[in-house]
Design an enzyme around this catalytic site. Structure first.
Site, PDB file in Angstrom:
ATOM      1  N   ASN A 289      -8.955  23.583  25.935  1.00  0.00           N
ATOM      2  CA  ASN A 289      -8.553  23.659  24.526  1.00  0.00           C
ATOM      3  C   ASN A 289      -7.740  22.434  24.114  1.00  0.00           C
ATOM      4  OD1 ASN A 289      -9.782  26.042  23.717  1.00  0.00           O
ATOM      5  ND2 ASN A 289      -8.077  27.304  24.359  1.00  0.00           N
TER       6      ASN A 289
ATOM      7  N   ASP B  66      -8.678  34.071  27.874  1.00  0.00           N
ATOM      8  CA  ASP B  66      -9.605  33.729  28.962  1.00  0.00           C
ATOM      9  C   ASP B  66      -9.625  34.806  30.034  1.00  0.00           C
ATOM     10  OD1 ASP B  66      -7.062  33.302  29.941  1.00  0.00           O
ATOM     11  OD2 ASP B  66      -7.552  31.456  30.981  1.00  0.00           O
TER      12      ASP B  66
END
Length: 182
Positions: A57, A92
């Site tokens: 990210n 996640d």
């Protein structure tokens, strides 16, 4: 009716990946724990966290992170049976229920999943970003009745995998006397 069906689906599924969300997963696990016949079979609960996902990210943006999550979901759908449960619990973190599956078979499946995940790269920044998975699993026991207890057991093993260097599967852990918990 179509709108009602869509709302029901959205309440139990993750919009990004299309797999169950936390609510849907807890429903599936509760249903399994409440079914005495199914609990006589070998069932395995798996908790999985991606390692180094924040770097994806940070370097590639959330679009790269979203792509990795979608690619991971495709890996899981390819490797697991269509009767098994795949859920994205958030961020996640993923959870799986492998029905009527021995611990040894589960370990084999999950090793293939782990290897496939280690090859995932976002298209936007493939040379920088590399994710792996820390995976913990536990066999469901006939006396299991509370979803959160089973999740806690598998989650503890997932964190043990992270502590031991990440990118690994832990299917047991030593207790205070050094024996293996199953």
């Amino acid at each position: 009716r179509r709108r009602e069906r869509k709302h029901r689906w959205e309440a139990s599924h993750d919009a990004l990946t299309g797999v169950l969300n936390r609510r849907g997963f807890l429903g599936a696990l509760t249903q399994l724990l409440d079914n005495p016949d199914a609990m006589q079979q070998h069932n395995v609960l798996v908790m999985m966290d991606l390692d180094h996902f924040k770097q994806v990210n940070d370097s590639g943006g959330h679009q790269a992170g979203d792509q990795i999550l979608q690619d991971l979901t495709a890996v899981l759908q390819k490797r697991l049976r269509n009767t098994d449960v795949i859920a994205r619990l958030g961020g996640d973190e993923f959870a799986l229920i492998l029905y009527n599956c021995s611990r040894e078979t589960a370990l084999g499946i999950l090793e293939s999943v782990r290897e496939d995940i280690s090859r995932l790269r976002p298209h936007s920044n493939p040379e920088v970003c590399r994710v792996t998975a820390s995976i913990g699993l536990t066999r469901l026991r006939a006396d299991d009745s509370l979803p959160h207890e089973v999740i806690r057991r598998a989650d503890a093993r997932c964190y043990l995998a992270k502590e031991r260097g990440r990118n690994r599967i832990i299917g047991h852990e030593p207790d205070n006397e050094g024996s293996l918990l199953r």
